[in-house]
Write an enzyme that holds these catalytic residues in place. Structure first.
Site, PDB file in Angstrom:
ATOM      1  N   GLU A 276     -10.332  -5.395  -2.123  1.00  0.00           N
ATOM      2  CA  GLU A 276     -10.012  -6.566  -2.939  1.00  0.00           C
ATOM      3  C   GLU A 276      -8.529  -6.905  -2.869  1.00  0.00           C
ATOM      4  O   GLU A 276      -8.132  -8.054  -3.035  1.00  0.00           O
ATOM      5  CB  GLU A 276     -10.424  -6.319  -4.398  1.00  0.00           C
ATOM      6  CG  GLU A 276     -11.332  -7.403  -4.918  1.00  0.00           C
ATOM      7  CD  GLU A 276     -11.777  -7.203  -6.359  1.00  0.00           C
ATOM      8  OE1 GLU A 276     -11.359  -6.244  -7.027  1.00  0.00           O
ATOM      9  OE2 GLU A 276     -12.566  -8.037  -6.819  1.00  0.00           O
ATOM     10  N   HIS A 297     -23.689  13.535  10.189  1.00  0.00           N
ATOM     11  CA  HIS A 297     -24.989  13.466  10.855  1.00  0.00           C
ATOM     12  C   HIS A 297     -25.513  12.040  10.889  1.00  0.00           C
ATOM     13  O   HIS A 297     -26.702  11.818  11.138  1.00  0.00           O
ATOM     14  CB  HIS A 297     -25.977  14.396  10.141  1.00  0.00           C
ATOM     15  CG  HIS A 297     -25.538  15.823  10.164  1.00  0.00           C
ATOM     16  ND1 HIS A 297     -26.011  16.736  11.093  1.00  0.00           N
ATOM     17  CD2 HIS A 297     -24.619  16.483   9.422  1.00  0.00           C
ATOM     18  CE1 HIS A 297     -25.415  17.893  10.886  1.00  0.00           C
ATOM     19  NE2 HIS A 297     -24.561  17.776   9.881  1.00  0.00           N
ATOM     20  N   LYS A 409     -19.328 -17.104  -6.634  1.00  0.00           N
ATOM     21  CA  LYS A 409     -19.585 -17.382  -8.052  1.00  0.00           C
ATOM     22  C   LYS A 409     -19.880 -18.861  -8.283  1.00  0.00           C
ATOM     23  O   LYS A 409     -20.718 -19.206  -9.112  1.00  0.00           O
ATOM     24  CB  LYS A 409     -18.386 -16.960  -8.902  1.00  0.00           C
ATOM     25  CG  LYS A 409     -18.243 -15.458  -9.038  1.00  0.00           C
ATOM     26  CD  LYS A 409     -17.124 -15.133 -10.022  1.00  0.00           C
ATOM     27  CE  LYS A 409     -16.819 -13.657 -10.038  1.00  0.00           C
ATOM     28  NZ  LYS A 409     -15.582 -13.359 -10.767  1.00  0.00           N
TER      29      LYS A 409
HETATM   30  O1  PA5 Z   1      -9.832  -5.776  -9.863  1.00  0.00           O
HETATM   31  C1  PA5 Z   1     -10.258  -6.776 -10.384  1.00  0.00           C
HETATM   32  O2  PA5 Z   1      -9.540  -7.588 -10.979  1.00  0.00           O
HETATM   33  C2  PA5 Z   1     -11.741  -7.070 -10.413  1.00  0.00           C
HETATM   34  O3  PA5 Z   1     -12.445  -6.194  -9.615  1.00  0.00           O
HETATM   35  C3  PA5 Z   1     -12.286  -6.964 -11.824  1.00  0.00           C
HETATM   36  O4  PA5 Z   1     -12.027  -5.698 -12.337  1.00  0.00           O
HETATM   37  C4  PA5 Z   1     -13.781  -7.240 -11.880  1.00  0.00           C
HETATM   38  O5  PA5 Z   1     -14.088  -8.432 -11.233  1.00  0.00           O
HETATM   39  C5  PA5 Z   1     -14.251  -7.311 -13.324  1.00  0.00           C
HETATM   40  O6  PA5 Z   1     -13.547  -8.282 -14.029  1.00  0.00           O
HETATM   41  P1  PA5 Z   1     -13.656  -8.447 -15.587  1.00  0.00           P
HETATM   42  O7  PA5 Z   1     -13.055  -7.241 -16.228  1.00  0.00           O
HETATM   43  O8  PA5 Z   1     -12.856  -9.659 -15.934  1.00  0.00           O
HETATM   44  O9  PA5 Z   1     -15.113  -8.571 -15.923  1.00  0.00           O
END
Ligand code: PA5
Length: 418
Positions: A276, A297, A409
């Site tokens: 990410e 394996h 989304k």
């Molecule tokens: O690292 C990040 O910002 C994302 O992975 C969020 O943690 C994830 O999308 C969850 O977001 P939220 O806490 O707003 O539900």
């Protein structure tokens, strides 16, 4: 507490090239002190004392203590950065006899949700819905299901069993005030995947009986030695430089491997952190993980003989965590070469042999970890975000946003009529 070594028989990246890269990037080591002003809104994790100082730790321990008095089960409702660190640490380190931790809010599968609810039957349940801005579908949907479940079981007492972790002023904060839920602050200057050492990760860990002070001490200690090191000796910078050097040489995949299933949850946390943070602007090292020796394996074949796009980082915990010998029993099974050895030694030999074989084909890195406990997990939860910040900066991307996650989304919310 951590060591970093490079093994590369084909000299894909020579030590001289690596050192040159470190020299060139040396000024970046300074970012670990205060970061760059342009990222100020995302650097609350950089000093562990900011979000896990004495005051915050005491608050977390008090709340966790209250929950632990009554709860058989604590449900952590969250996805991605909102649950991965807690899950990683708890799955690795929780001791017997502690409250059971159940995870929801990370799936929309009705099968998985029903199974999770089944685990709550007949137990005293508390929940923590963790959602930074409370817009994410998965935790929002699970929270609904759980509220109904709690109301049916506990009636008026249900609200007392609900903790929510969100940013101050967010819809979750307003709902908490309206319904009398316990509100925990999600630091505004920390993104989900960097939030392991804040109340987001530390409250579930504390409820699970983990020593969160040792965890934070490990992080603090790591910050101290990273800041004290000369740039050339700074392990976070060294690692970040090596990753980028290998990336430019066509090694587009980093595989994190360990011969210890205790790292299973950690792999998920690490994968999210790097994918990410770095995968953007049509760039980035793709993070994968291998649980050895089982994965030797399966994907082991590709690693050894497939397309040369992978470099591997082995997590190597140094001290034995258990001893057990495969004792001979008089059956002529052909395994007498195991006589006199314990599994710790056998597992270690499998690791060394794998590194020997892999390093003849691909670049291999070893991150040595002094032991497997709260202190070293705290060190890892601090060290890797530092590597990620520096590595992303070298790559030329913003390691703190995730615009690509929004793409699906839009279609999903449209189809759901949001
Ligand atoms: O690292 C990040 O910002 C994302 O992975 C969020 O943690 C994830 O999308 C969850 O977001 P939220 O806490 O707003 O539900």
């Amino acid at each position: 507490m951590l060591t970093l070594n490079y093994h590369d028989m084909r000299r894909i990246a020579t030590p001289a090239e690596w050192e040159q890269e470190i020299q060139r990037r040396a000024p970046l080591a300074g970012l670990l002190k205060n970061g760059e002003p342009r990222h100020a809104d995302n650097l609350g994790w950089l000093d562990p004392d900011e979000c896990a100082g004495e005051k915050q730790l005491a608050q977390i321990e008090t709340l966790a203590g209250t929950i632990r008095k009554e709860a058989d089960v604590f449900v952590v409702v969250g996805i991605g950065g909102s649950n991965n660190a807690a899950r990683a640490a708890i799955s690795a380190l929780q001791r017997p006899g502690e409250p059971e931790i159940v995870y929801m809010g990370n799936t929309l599968s009705p099968h998985a949700l029903v199974k999770a609810l089944e685990r709550l039957e007949g137990k005293s349940v508390y929940i923590d819905c963790i959602a930074k801005n409370f817009e994410t579908l998965e935790p929002g949907a699970s929270f609904r299901v759980l509220r109904k479940w709690l109301k049916l079981r506990y009636g008026e007492d249900a609200d007392r069993r609900i903790v929510v972790t969100g940013t101050k002023g967010s819809p979750l904060d307003e709902l908490a005030q309206r319904h009398g839920w316990h509100f925990v602050a999600f630091p505004e200057t920390v993104g989900g995947r960097y939030s392991g050492l804040t109340a987001v990760g530390l409250l579930p860990m504390a409820v699970a009986g983990l020593d969160i002070r040792a965890m934070v001490a490990g992080a603090r200690e790591t910050r101290k030695w990273l800041l004290a090191a000369e740039p050339e000796e700074n392990l976070a910078l060294r690692y970040a430089c090596l990753r980028n050097l290998l990336y430019r040489k066509g090694y587009r995949v980093e595989m994190l491997s360990a011969f210890e299933p205790q790292f299973q949850g950690f792999f998920r946390w690490w994968r999210q952190l790097f994918a990410e943070s770095e995968g953007k602007d049509s760039k980035g090292i793709f993070p994968v993980a291998a649980e050895n020796s089982e994965d030797l394996h399966s994907i082991g074949q590709y690693v050894q003989d497939g397309e040369p796009i992978i470099f591997e980082t082995f997590l190597d915990a140094q001290t034995p965590n258990a001893l057990l010998s495969p004792e001979p029993d008089g059956v002529l099974d052909g395994f007498d070469y195991l006589n006199g050895k314990d599994f710790w030694a056998v597992n270690k030999i499998a690791f060394m042999a794998t590194r020997e074989a892999h390093s003849r084909k691909l670049p291999c890195i070893t991150l040595g970890i002094e032991a497997l406990n709260e202190r070293t997990f705290g060190a890892l939860f601090y060290f890797y975000p530092c590597v990620c910040y520096l590595s992303g900066t070298i790559l030329g991307i913003n390691p703190f946003d995730q615009p690509g996650v929004e793409a699906y989304k839009g279609y999903m919310f449209e189809a759901l009529g949001k």
